[in-house]
Design a protein around this motif. Structure first.
Motif, PDB file in Angstrom:
ATOM      1  N   PRO A   1       0.813  -1.222   0.000  1.00  0.00           N
ATOM      2  CA  PRO A   1       0.000   0.000   0.000  1.00  0.00           C
ATOM      3  C   PRO A   1       0.840   1.263   0.000  1.00  0.00           C
ATOM      4  O   PRO A   1       1.925   1.316   0.606  1.00  0.00           O
ATOM      5  CB  PRO A   1      -0.803  -0.126   1.302  1.00  0.00           C
ATOM      6  N   ALA A   2       0.344   2.260  -0.686  1.00  0.00           N
ATOM      7  CA  ALA A   2       0.919   3.597  -0.587  1.00  0.00           C
ATOM      8  C   ALA A   2       0.446   4.243   0.713  1.00  0.00           C
ATOM      9  O   ALA A   2      -0.455   3.735   1.395  1.00  0.00           O
ATOM     10  CB  ALA A   2       0.483   4.446  -1.776  1.00  0.00           C
ATOM     11  N   LEU A   3       1.048   5.357   1.059  1.00  0.00           N
ATOM     12  CA  LEU A   3       0.577   6.110   2.218  1.00  0.00           C
ATOM     13  C   LEU A   3      -0.807   6.698   1.912  1.00  0.00           C
ATOM     14  O   LEU A   3      -1.220   6.753   0.745  1.00  0.00           O
ATOM     15  CB  LEU A   3       1.567   7.214   2.559  1.00  0.00           C
ATOM     16  N   PRO A   4      -1.536   7.145   2.924  1.00  0.00           N
ATOM     17  CA  PRO A   4      -2.881   7.680   2.671  1.00  0.00           C
ATOM     18  C   PRO A   4      -2.921   8.794   1.627  1.00  0.00           C
ATOM     19  O   PRO A   4      -3.913   8.923   0.896  1.00  0.00           O
ATOM     20  CB  PRO A   4      -3.314   8.186   4.046  1.00  0.00           C
ATOM     21  N   ASP A   5      -1.852   9.597   1.532  1.00  0.00           N
ATOM     22  CA  ASP A   5      -1.835  10.681   0.545  1.00  0.00           C
ATOM     23  C   ASP A   5      -1.282  10.237  -0.804  1.00  0.00           C
ATOM     24  O   ASP A   5      -1.122  11.047  -1.715  1.00  0.00           O
ATOM     25  CB  ASP A   5      -1.049  11.886   1.075  1.00  0.00           C
ATOM     26  N   GLY A   6      -0.960   8.955  -0.943  1.00  0.00           N
ATOM     27  CA  GLY A   6      -0.461   8.431  -2.208  1.00  0.00           C
ATOM     28  C   GLY A   6       1.041   8.399  -2.345  1.00  0.00           C
ATOM     29  O   GLY A   6       1.558   7.939  -3.372  1.00  0.00           O
ATOM     30  N   THR A   7       1.765   8.870  -1.353  1.00  0.00           N
ATOM     31  CA  THR A   7       3.225   8.865  -1.415  1.00  0.00           C
ATOM     32  C   THR A   7       3.755   7.441  -1.513  1.00  0.00           C
ATOM     33  O   THR A   7       3.285   6.536  -0.825  1.00  0.00           O
ATOM     34  CB  THR A   7       3.817   9.552  -0.169  1.00  0.00           C
TER      35      THR A   7
END
Length: 400
Positions: A188-194
């Protein structure tokens, strides 16, 4: 590469958000904690059925041998579930590797077993982000790429032991990485998409110390205290830590009644090297410290374990792949950034094979490895689109 092509737009239009969410809900309902072999088998079967919608060959691969050191110093075989391997168009000029894992960190008796909507669009559940959401969107993106008619060859590896180090699948990953121009992994990416950029490595050791038992009051001098020796070894290793080599003596098993000099101890140590040179230094450190403690304390020291995740730097090949993902995101209106992390995953192993990899192509979510794990549902379509466009551009020679 600033705008989407007609083919890329057509691929995105084929993505089915509802179908992806249904997969996540269905797969997250299967407990596939790494050590729950029946659950891992059920999950592997479900994935084999789902990925059979792709052309090519779908197989379930038996795990390689792995071992575990128990608290009593005994070494036993460690069982794992089978791994999924999908091979499509091995004759194609451009070959890509996609990887994920079917196991979670939640054992069969863990209280976290059900799905709950935290709020509209945010789903809480075991493995929804890490990584059943990633597997769902990976498959959806591949189906869209297949419908486009792109001449792309690829392999998919979904292993059953990533959460515990990929000991039974490392050789499979290395074999699948051979000849690939790039790899995408669906952590998974971080919640902000990073995205995750460079990663350090990791190594885990179980060091068995065998001393000699004796009466703690009558003849303690005849004993050789394994706990004391293991503690001395832990202190030596810990003292060698640097900013580029974290050393964490995590546990000592052993000992017994207060009136007996303990003759057995097992020291568990985790290392986090920043680069390959630090791995070599750590290996030499363990060997030297073990030999010195054995001599000084007159005990027998046996070292088990090793470095199962090499460091993953951002080399020129990885930088080109990250740039391609960033450009694909820009064409979709998705700002893509990345940053270095101390965590590890199968991306470390793939990069060590010389294959550029972006290893956080999965859904946006967070609180993984906890009962608060969540998936941002809109990210299933968003990140499937990112994967589809990236794969189509790789098929078109963007990395040639």
């Amino acid at each position: 590469m600033g705008e989407l092509t007609r083919g890329e737009r057509a691929a995105i239009e084929r993505l089915d958000a509802a179908r992806m969410l249904a997969r996540v809900e269905r797969w997250a309902a299967i407990n596939s904690g790494t050590r729950h072999l029946a659950g891992c088998a059920a999950m592997a079967d479900a994935l084999a059925d789902a990925f059979a919608d792709l052309p090519g060959t779908v197989t379930l691969v038996d795990p390689a041998a792995a071992e575990s050191v128990a608290a009593d110093g005994s070494v036993t075989a460690l069982e794992h579930g089978r791994h999924l391997r999908v091979t499509v168009r091995p004759e194609a000029r451009v070959q890509l590797l996609l990887t994920g894992h079917l196991d979670t960190v939640y054992p069969v008796d863990h209280p976290f077993q059900t799905l709950t909507w935290c709020e509209p669009g945010v789903l809480n559940g075991p493995g929804v982000a890490d990584m059943k959401g990633g597997l769902a969107l990976m498959l959806e993106a591949l189906l869209a790429v297949e419908a486009s008619g792109a001449d792309l060859g690829y392999e998919v590896i979904v292993n059953s032991d990533e959460e515990t180090g990929s000991f039974s699948s490392a050789a499979l990953l290395a074999d699948a990485a051979r000849g690939k121009v790039a790899a995408l992994t669906y952590e998974p990416a971080l919640p902000d998409g990073t995205l995750a950029g460079a990663r350090g490595g990791t190594g885990n050791f179980s060091i068995v110390v065998r001393g000699r038992a004796a009466h703690a009051g009558r003849n303690p001098g005849d004993g050789r205290n394994a706990i004391v020796a293991a503690s001395a070894l832990a202190l030596r290793l810990h003292a060698a830590r640097t900013p580029r080599l974290a050393v964490n003596p995590a546990r000592i098993d052993g000992g017994g009644p207060n009136n007996v000099v303990p003759d057995l101890a097992v020291l568990r140590v985790n290392f986090r090297p920043a680069d390959a040179a630090e791995i070599a230094r750590a290996q030499a450190l363990v060997a030297q410290a073990a030999a010195e403690v054995a001599a000084v304390h007159e005990v027998e020291v046996t070292v088990h374990g090793g470095f199962n995740r090499p460091p993953k730097p951002i080399d020129p090949g990885a930088a080109r792949l990250f740039a391609l993902v960033r450009d694909s995101g820009a064409a979709l209106g998705q700002p893509i950034a990345w940053r270095d992390t101390g965590g590890v995953c199968d991306g470390n192993n793939i990069a060590a094979c010389g294959v550029p990899v972006v290893d956080t192509m999965g859904a946006r979510g967070g609180a993984i490895h906890s009962a608060d794990e969540f998936l941002i549902v809109d990210s299933l379509h968003e990140r499937a689109a990112l994967s589809a466009v990236t794969m189509l551009r790789i098929a078109g020679g963007a990395l040639a």
